[in-house]
Enzyme design. Sequence first.
Site, short mmCIF file in Angstrom:
data_model
loop_
_atom_site.label_atom_id
_atom_site.label_comp_id
_atom_site.label_asym_id
_atom_site.label_seq_id
_atom_site.Cartn_x
_atom_site.Cartn_y
_atom_site.Cartn_z
N HIS A 101 -21.16 28.20 63.31
CA HIS A 101 -21.44 26.98 63.69
C HIS A 101 -22.81 26.87 64.31
CE1 HIS A 101 -18.44 27.07 66.89
NE2 HIS A 101 -19.60 26.61 67.85
N GLU A 129 -15.79 17.24 70.97
CA GLU A 129 -16.76 17.78 69.53
C GLU A 129 -16.38 17.28 68.30
OE1 GLU A 129 -15.58 22.06 70.22
OE2 GLU A 129 -14.73 21.90 68.16
N GLN A 189 -22.15 21.74 64.92
CA GLN A 189 -20.94 21.29 66.06
C GLN A 189 -21.76 20.24 66.94
OE1 GLN A 189 -19.83 24.25 69.16
NE2 GLN A 189 -17.60 23.68 68.64
N HIS A 246 -26.15 26.30 71.18
CA HIS A 246 -25.69 27.77 71.23
C HIS A 246 -25.47 28.03 69.54
CE1 HIS A 246 -21.78 25.90 71.41
NE2 HIS A 246 -21.27 26.59 70.71
N GLU A 297 -21.90 32.22 71.01
CA GLU A 297 -20.60 32.22 70.89
C GLU A 297 -20.01 33.15 69.82
OE1 GLU A 297 -19.14 28.43 70.15
OE2 GLU A 297 -17.07 28.92 70.00
N1 CMX Z 1 -29.00 28.03 75.90
C1 CMX Z 1 -29.93 28.94 76.49
N2 CMX Z 1 -30.24 29.20 77.88
C2 CMX Z 1 -29.52 28.55 78.56
C3 CMX Z 1 -28.06 27.62 78.29
C4 CMX Z 1 -28.18 27.41 76.78
N3 CMX Z 1 -27.15 26.48 76.29
N4 CMX Z 1 -27.59 27.20 79.07
C5 CMX Z 1 -28.05 27.51 80.35
N5 CMX Z 1 -29.27 28.48 79.88
C6 CMX Z 1 -30.20 29.06 80.84
C7 CMX Z 1 -30.60 28.18 81.92
O1 CMX Z 1 -31.96 27.78 81.59
C8 CMX Z 1 -30.79 29.18 83.01
O2 CMX Z 1 -32.01 29.89 82.99
P1 CMX Z 1 -33.05 30.22 84.04
O3 CMX Z 1 -32.17 31.11 85.00
O4 CMX Z 1 -34.17 31.07 83.43
O5 CMX Z 1 -33.43 28.92 84.55
C9 CMX Z 1 -29.71 30.16 83.03
O6 CMX Z 1 -29.15 29.92 81.56
C10 CMX Z 1 -28.39 29.58 83.97
O7 CMX Z 1 -28.27 28.21 83.64
P2 CMX Z 1 -27.79 27.29 84.62
O8 CMX Z 1 -28.46 26.08 84.66
O9 CMX Z 1 -27.45 27.86 86.18
O10 CMX Z 1 -26.48 26.90 83.82
P3 CMX Z 1 -24.90 27.01 84.11
O11 CMX Z 1 -24.46 27.17 85.45
O12 CMX Z 1 -24.31 25.85 83.25
O13 CMX Z 1 -24.46 28.18 83.28
C11 CMX Z 1 -23.79 29.06 81.07
C12 CMX Z 1 -24.78 28.43 82.03
C13 CMX Z 1 -24.55 29.60 79.77
C14 CMX Z 1 -23.31 30.27 82.05
C15 CMX Z 1 -22.85 27.88 80.93
O14 CMX Z 1 -23.42 27.02 80.26
C16 CMX Z 1 -21.60 28.70 80.24
O15 CMX Z 1 -20.80 29.30 80.65
N6 CMX Z 1 -21.67 28.61 78.58
C17 CMX Z 1 -20.42 28.80 77.95
C18 CMX Z 1 -19.33 27.69 77.70
C19 CMX Z 1 -19.88 26.55 76.85
O16 CMX Z 1 -21.12 26.54 76.53
N7 CMX Z 1 -19.08 25.60 76.31
C20 CMX Z 1 -19.26 24.55 75.82
C21 CMX Z 1 -19.23 24.73 74.25
C22 CMX Z 1 -17.96 24.88 73.75
C23 CMX Z 1 -17.69 25.18 72.24
O17 CMX Z 1 -18.67 25.61 71.51
O18 CMX Z 1 -16.82 25.02 71.99
CO CO Z 2 -19.31 26.18 69.67
#
Ligand code: CMX
Ligand code: CO
Length: 136
Positions: free
Chosen positions: A8, A44, A55, A79, A129
């Site tokens: 997705h 979702e 998604q 993502h 993912e």
């Molecule tokens: N895509 C690309 N870059 C991303 C991002 C995304 N979706 N989310 C955050 N970033 C980047 C930020 O821009 C930031 O970059 P810089 O350091 O250059 O500024 C960096 O990652 C850290 O981001 P943050 O603002 O500190 O964000 P968080 O504390 O929210 O952590 C992340 C980011 C990716 C670790 C967190 O979103 C995560 O653990 N994601 C995994 C789980 C998830 O997304 N679940 C929802 C979807 C569930 C599903 O698909 O079923």
């Molecule tokens: Co997903």
Amino acid sequence: MLAYNIHHVAIAVENLDTAIAKFELNMKVVPISREVVEDQGVSEAMIAVGGSFIQLLEPLTPDSPVGRFLSKNGEGLHHIAFAVHDIEQALAHLKSTGARLIDDEPRIGGGGHKIAFLHPKELSGTLVELVEVDHG
Ligand code: CMX
Ligand code: CO
């Protein structure tokens, strides 16, 4: 190849009903499922397009991965999820390359699938993912 399909492409949205209505109006598609996944902090909807899904993700709270993303970036691509046959094997490979993982071990995501995330800094700024599924 580690993955055999794009499972997705996920889009962060402010309001799931509004986003679903826009997809129905413009793209003539409707979700095949809707689900709240507490562990990921999202509500979702999955829209089937060919062998993959769109998604749509609405955060359950502002203090969640998608909630933080929305407040920082607004709506948009969140993502890409790759389908793998064996997520433990895929994670073992990624650990062997030294990849920056968000999840060392699989979690249970939407549809009861095993999922795990790689940090966006690992793959050219794209949050990735892995989803374990038996078929494409
Ligand atoms: N895509 C690309 N870059 C991303 C991002 C995304 N979706 N989310 C955050 N970033 C980047 C930020 O821009 C930031 O970059 P810089 O350091 O250059 O500024 C960096 O990652 C850290 O981001 P943050 O603002 O500190 O964000 P968080 O504390 O929210 O952590 C992340 C980011 C990716 C670790 C967190 O979103 C995560 O653990 N994601 C995994 C789980 C998830 O997304 N679940 C929802 C979807 C569930 C599903 O698909 O079923
Ligand atoms: Co997903």
